[in-house]
Design a protein around this motif. Structure first.
Motif, PDB file in Angstrom:
ATOM      1  N   TRP A 141       0.825  -1.203   0.000  1.00 48.87           N
ATOM      2  CA  TRP A 141       0.000   0.000   0.000  1.00 48.87           C
ATOM      3  C   TRP A 141       0.860   1.254   0.000  1.00 48.87           C
ATOM      4  CZ3 TRP A 141      -4.481  -0.450  -1.870  1.00 48.87           C
ATOM      5  CH2 TRP A 141      -5.280  -1.569  -1.620  1.00 48.87           C
ATOM      6  N   GLY A 142       2.051   1.174   0.551  1.00 44.87           N
ATOM      7  CA  GLY A 142       2.984   2.297   0.448  1.00 44.87           C
ATOM      8  C   GLY A 142       3.380   2.564  -0.988  1.00 44.87           C
ATOM      9  N   ALA A 143       3.529   1.490  -1.775  1.00 45.95           N
ATOM     10  CA  ALA A 143       3.863   1.656  -3.193  1.00 45.95           C
ATOM     11  C   ALA A 143       2.705   2.282  -3.959  1.00 45.95           C
ATOM     12  CB  ALA A 143       4.224   0.296  -3.802  1.00 45.95           C
ATOM     13  N   VAL A 144       1.474   1.950  -3.563  1.00 46.14           N
ATOM     14  CA  VAL A 144       0.303   2.573  -4.192  1.00 46.14           C
ATOM     15  C   VAL A 144       0.319   4.078  -3.932  1.00 46.14           C
ATOM     16  CG1 VAL A 144      -2.221   2.711  -4.148  1.00 46.14           C
ATOM     17  CG2 VAL A 144      -1.081   0.469  -4.100  1.00 46.14           C
ATOM     18  N   ALA A 145       0.697   4.459  -2.724  1.00 43.43           N
ATOM     19  CA  ALA A 145       0.669   5.871  -2.343  1.00 43.43           C
ATOM     20  C   ALA A 145       1.838   6.667  -2.904  1.00 43.43           C
ATOM     21  CB  ALA A 145       0.660   5.983  -0.818  1.00 43.43           C
ATOM     22  N   THR A 146       2.992   6.015  -3.127  1.00 43.66           N
ATOM     23  CA  THR A 146       4.202   6.789  -3.429  1.00 43.66           C
ATOM     24  C   THR A 146       4.848   6.485  -4.773  1.00 43.66           C
ATOM     25  OG1 THR A 146       5.631   5.163  -2.318  1.00 43.66           O
ATOM     26  CG2 THR A 146       4.722   6.957  -0.969  1.00 43.66           C
ATOM     27  N   THR A 147       4.558   5.335  -5.388  1.00 42.93           N
ATOM     28  CA  THR A 147       5.288   4.972  -6.613  1.00 42.93           C
ATOM     29  C   THR A 147       4.429   4.968  -7.866  1.00 42.93           C
ATOM     30  OG1 THR A 147       4.916   2.555  -6.522  1.00 42.93           O
ATOM     31  CG2 THR A 147       6.717   3.454  -5.176  1.00 42.93           C
ATOM     32  N   GLY A 148       3.133   5.225  -7.719  1.00 41.90           N
ATOM     33  CA  GLY A 148       2.273   5.197  -8.898  1.00 41.90           C
ATOM     34  C   GLY A 148       1.731   3.822  -9.229  1.00 41.90           C
ATOM     35  N   LEU A 149       1.917   2.846  -8.334  1.00 38.69           N
ATOM     36  CA  LEU A 149       1.323   1.530  -8.549  1.00 38.69           C
ATOM     37  C   LEU A 149      -0.197   1.658  -8.496  1.00 38.69           C
ATOM     38  CD1 LEU A 149       1.454  -1.601  -8.752  1.00 38.69           C
ATOM     39  CD2 LEU A 149       1.555  -1.639  -6.245  1.00 38.69           C
ATOM     40  N   LYS A 150      -0.870   1.143  -9.508  1.00 41.01           N
ATOM     41  CA  LYS A 150      -2.327   1.244  -9.594  1.00 41.01           C
ATOM     42  C   LYS A 150      -2.936  -0.143  -9.390  1.00 41.01           C
ATOM     43  CE  LYS A 150      -1.704   4.945 -12.929  1.00 41.01           C
ATOM     44  NZ  LYS A 150      -0.223   4.770 -12.993  1.00 41.01           N
ATOM     45  N   PRO A 151      -3.603  -0.393  -8.263  1.00 43.28           N
ATOM     46  CA  PRO A 151      -4.231  -1.694  -8.047  1.00 43.28           C
ATOM     47  C   PRO A 151      -5.401  -1.886  -9.005  1.00 43.28           C
ATOM     48  CG  PRO A 151      -4.831  -0.180  -6.291  1.00 43.28           C
ATOM     49  CD  PRO A 151      -3.814   0.532  -7.127  1.00 43.28           C
ATOM     50  N   ILE A 152      -5.540  -3.111  -9.518  1.00 42.52           N
ATOM     51  CA  ILE A 152      -6.627  -3.449 -10.435  1.00 42.52           C
ATOM     52  C   ILE A 152      -7.660  -4.321  -9.750  1.00 42.52           C
ATOM     53  CG2 ILE A 152      -7.225  -4.638 -12.585  1.00 42.52           C
ATOM     54  CD1 ILE A 152      -4.384  -3.935 -13.577  1.00 42.52           C
ATOM     55  N   VAL A 153      -7.200  -5.363  -9.064  1.00 43.31           N
ATOM     56  CA  VAL A 153      -8.113  -6.326  -8.461  1.00 43.31           C
ATOM     57  C   VAL A 153      -7.429  -6.958  -7.258  1.00 43.31           C
ATOM     58  CG1 VAL A 153      -7.331  -8.137 -10.072  1.00 43.31           C
ATOM     59  CG2 VAL A 153      -9.528  -8.397  -8.891  1.00 43.31           C
ATOM     60  N   ILE A 154      -8.221  -7.300  -6.247  1.00 45.65           N
ATOM     61  CA  ILE A 154      -7.697  -8.016  -5.086  1.00 45.65           C
ATOM     62  C   ILE A 154      -8.566  -9.250  -4.838  1.00 45.65           C
ATOM     63  CG2 ILE A 154      -6.670  -6.009  -3.967  1.00 45.65           C
ATOM     64  CD1 ILE A 154      -9.106  -5.887  -2.124  1.00 45.65           C
ATOM     65  N   THR A 155      -7.909 -10.300  -4.335  1.00 38.71           N
ATOM     66  CA  THR A 155      -8.603 -11.506  -3.875  1.00 38.71           C
ATOM     67  C   THR A 155      -8.353 -11.641  -2.379  1.00 38.71           C
ATOM     68  OG1 THR A 155      -6.699 -12.973  -4.243  1.00 38.71           O
ATOM     69  CG2 THR A 155      -8.179 -12.587  -6.117  1.00 38.71           C
ATOM     70  N   GLY A 156      -8.667 -12.786  -1.824  1.00 40.51           N
ATOM     71  CA  GLY A 156      -8.421 -13.010  -0.409  1.00 40.51           C
ATOM     72  C   GLY A 156      -6.951 -13.029  -0.053  1.00 40.51           C
ATOM     73  N   THR A 157      -6.061 -13.232  -1.036  1.00 41.82           N
ATOM     74  CA  THR A 157      -4.637 -13.345  -0.727  1.00 41.82           C
ATOM     75  C   THR A 157      -3.739 -12.474  -1.585  1.00 41.82           C
ATOM     76  OG1 THR A 157      -4.481 -15.261  -2.213  1.00 41.82           O
ATOM     77  CG2 THR A 157      -4.820 -15.716   0.128  1.00 41.82           C
ATOM     78  N   LYS A 158      -4.178 -12.035  -2.765  1.00 45.66           N
ATOM     79  CA  LYS A 158      -3.270 -11.340  -3.679  1.00 45.66           C
ATOM     80  C   LYS A 158      -3.850 -10.017  -4.167  1.00 45.66           C
ATOM     81  CE  LYS A 158      -1.254 -15.647  -5.524  1.00 45.66           C
ATOM     82  NZ  LYS A 158       0.045 -15.599  -4.827  1.00 45.66           N
ATOM     83  N   LEU A 159      -2.926  -9.091  -4.478  1.00 49.95           N
ATOM     84  CA  LEU A 159      -3.266  -7.844  -5.141  1.00 49.95           C
ATOM     85  C   LEU A 159      -2.578  -7.834  -6.500  1.00 49.95           C
ATOM     86  CD1 LEU A 159      -3.405  -4.248  -3.766  1.00 49.95           C
ATOM     87  CD2 LEU A 159      -1.927  -4.720  -5.726  1.00 49.95           C
ATOM     88  N   VAL A 208      -8.758   5.477  -7.794  1.00 51.05           N
ATOM     89  CA  VAL A 208      -9.000   4.602  -8.948  1.00 51.05           C
ATOM     90  C   VAL A 208      -9.950   3.490  -8.538  1.00 51.05           C
ATOM     91  CG1 VAL A 208      -6.748   5.083 -10.002  1.00 51.05           C
ATOM     92  CG2 VAL A 208      -6.983   3.176  -8.415  1.00 51.05           C
ATOM     93  N   PRO A 209     -10.753   2.962  -9.483  1.00 48.90           N
ATOM     94  CA  PRO A 209     -11.641   1.845  -9.163  1.00 48.90           C
ATOM     95  C   PRO A 209     -10.838   0.579  -8.857  1.00 48.90           C
ATOM     96  CG  PRO A 209     -12.290   2.941 -11.203  1.00 48.90           C
ATOM     97  CD  PRO A 209     -10.925   3.438 -10.864  1.00 48.90           C
ATOM     98  N   LEU A 210     -11.236  -0.126  -7.817  1.00 47.62           N
ATOM     99  CA  LEU A 210     -10.586  -1.367  -7.420  1.00 47.62           C
ATOM    100  C   LEU A 210     -11.631  -2.478  -7.403  1.00 47.62           C
ATOM    101  CD1 LEU A 210      -8.146  -2.982  -6.280  1.00 47.62           C
ATOM    102  CD2 LEU A 210      -8.908  -2.281  -4.000  1.00 47.62           C
ATOM    103  N   ILE A 211     -11.348  -3.554  -8.116  1.00 47.84           N
ATOM    104  CA  ILE A 211     -12.240  -4.714  -8.152  1.00 47.84           C
ATOM    105  C   ILE A 211     -11.911  -5.616  -6.975  1.00 47.84           C
ATOM    106  CG2 ILE A 211     -13.022  -6.711  -9.503  1.00 47.84           C
ATOM    107  CD1 ILE A 211     -11.966  -5.230 -11.997  1.00 47.84           C
ATOM    108  N   ARG A 212     -12.944  -6.058  -6.269  1.00 46.20           N
ATOM    109  CA  ARG A 212     -12.773  -7.045  -5.199  1.00 46.20           C
ATOM    110  C   ARG A 212     -13.460  -8.342  -5.603  1.00 46.20           C
ATOM    111  NH1 ARG A 212     -15.066  -6.400  -0.378  1.00 46.20           N
ATOM    112  NH2 ARG A 212     -16.704  -4.960  -1.064  1.00 46.20           N
ATOM    113  N   ILE A 213     -12.793  -9.451  -5.322  1.00 45.00           N
ATOM    114  CA  ILE A 213     -13.313 -10.755  -5.719  1.00 45.00           C
ATOM    115  C   ILE A 213     -13.362 -11.675  -4.505  1.00 45.00           C
ATOM    116  CG2 ILE A 213     -12.757 -12.883  -6.979  1.00 45.00           C
ATOM    117  CD1 ILE A 213     -11.731 -11.227  -9.237  1.00 45.00           C
ATOM    118  N   LYS A 214     -14.459 -12.401  -4.384  1.00 42.67           N
ATOM    119  CA  LYS A 214     -14.548 -13.511  -3.441  1.00 42.67           C
ATOM    120  C   LYS A 214     -14.808 -14.766  -4.267  1.00 42.67           C
ATOM    121  CE  LYS A 214     -16.262 -10.969   0.592  1.00 42.67           C
ATOM    122  NZ  LYS A 214     -17.392 -10.845   1.566  1.00 42.67           N
TER     123      LYS A 214
END
Length: 326
Positions: free
Chosen positions: A202-220, A254-260
């Motif tokens: 999450w620090g990389a999202v805030a400081t390096t321009g990493l853009k999350p697309i989707v998260i699962t129970g274990t991975k981003l 940015v929009p973030l997809i969550r999956i179960k």
């Protein structure tokens, strides 16, 4: 796979072997099914690996990009990823395996969770499903930027140390090695026993321009490129799935997809070249001993005979018995 804290950031460790000797110790188990390979790689993430790697193939059929895994454990996710390797591409796997950890915190991490991890076991598992090994770098992940070309990778799976400093270095390496629109996957970013991973990602999202697309129970899964085309394509695909729930919310603008995907159906798995061991034949259970023969029950006298015995004089009763015997 989750929980593969098998790398660290230190220049002190050495790199062992490029293309490894592909002879397998016959004493090692040889998995007959993908499910037989130990590791943490759940169906929802298998489906997303399959989707992202297939999307890259379908949207850029003439393009090329290497594959990279940092932290491999016994090879479950590497075996799965290896089936998407195209001609002219290279798949590199970096892990300490049974090498000595280069610092005390990483050594303690290895002893606690991965004392049985060996490179030979990884090789035996991988060669059960593929004809040849990937390029193996047996070293801390801090060396990977000297072993892979900058901007050469289309997909990077980060599943190495859980320690913040090491994950921070892995993120920097992934950013340097990925193509502009390449995809990175971070394991254990939300596990309670891995706060260092969460802080670093999450620090990389805030400081390096990493853009999350989707998260699962274990991975981003994310990118340092433009996430919009791949996100829209992923949402279109998810609309066709009845075995996974998904939702969308805004995170860091940015929009973030969550999956179960607890009930997600797994995609097709690589096929092992080994057949399952036949089940041992069990001897039929012995039959229970036959009951001991019992003496035949004597016929019960009729009611008329019982009355005759009670009412007739003894001399007549004896005479009737003698007659029946004769």
């Amino acid at each position: 796979m989750s929980q593969t804290s098998t790398s660290a950031q230190s220049p002190a460790a050495t790199i062992a072997g490029e293309r490894a000797d592909e002879t397998v110790d016959e004493a090692l188990p040889r998995p007959a099914r993908f499910a037989d390979v130990k590791g943490w790689f759940w169906p929802a993430d298998q489906l997303l690996f399959d989707w992202f790697l297939s999307y890259q193939r379908d949207t850029d059929p003439d393009g090329r990009g290497d594959l990279l895994e940092l932290g491999a454990y016994l090879g479950k996710s590497a075996i799965f990823t290896g089936q998407y390797l195209r001609d002219g591409e290279e798949f590199t796997v970096c892990d300490l395996w049974d090498s000595e950890a280069p610092d005390d915190p990483n050594s303690a991490e290895m002893d606690r969770s991965y004392s049985t991890l060996t490179r030979r076991a990884f090789e035996a598992n991988y060669l059960s499903f593929h004809d040849e090994l990937p390029t193996l770098v047996q070293a801390p992940t801090s060396v990977i930027t000297s072993r892979a070309r900058a901007g050469s990778c289309r997909f990077v799976h980060v599943d190495a140390s859980h320690l913040y400093e090491h994950v921070h270095g892995d993120i920097e390496a992934a950013k340097a090695l990925l193509q502009p629109e390449g995809i990175v996957s971070f394991d254990d970013f939300r596990a309670e026993h891995c706060p260092g991973v969460s802080a670093a990602v999450w620090g990389a999202v805030a400081t390096t321009g990493l853009k999350p697309i989707v998260i699962t129970g274990t991975k981003l899964y994310g990118t340092w490129g433009d996430p919009d085309p791949v996100r829209e394509a992923l949402l279109t695909w998810l609309e066709t799935r009845t075995d996974m729930w998904h939702g969308v919310e805004e995170v860091a603008g940015v929009p973030l997809i969550r999956i179960k995907g607890n009930k997600a159906e797994s995609p097709a798995h690589p096929k092992s070249r080994h057949k399952p061991e036949p089940a041992p034949r069990s001897e039929p259970a012995p039959l229970p001993p036959a009951p001991a023969p019992t003496a035949a029950a004597r016929p019960r006298p009729s009611r008329a005979r019982r009355l005759a015995k009670d009412l007739l004089p003894p001399i007549l009763t004896r005479a009737l018995r003698s007659r029946r015997s004769a």
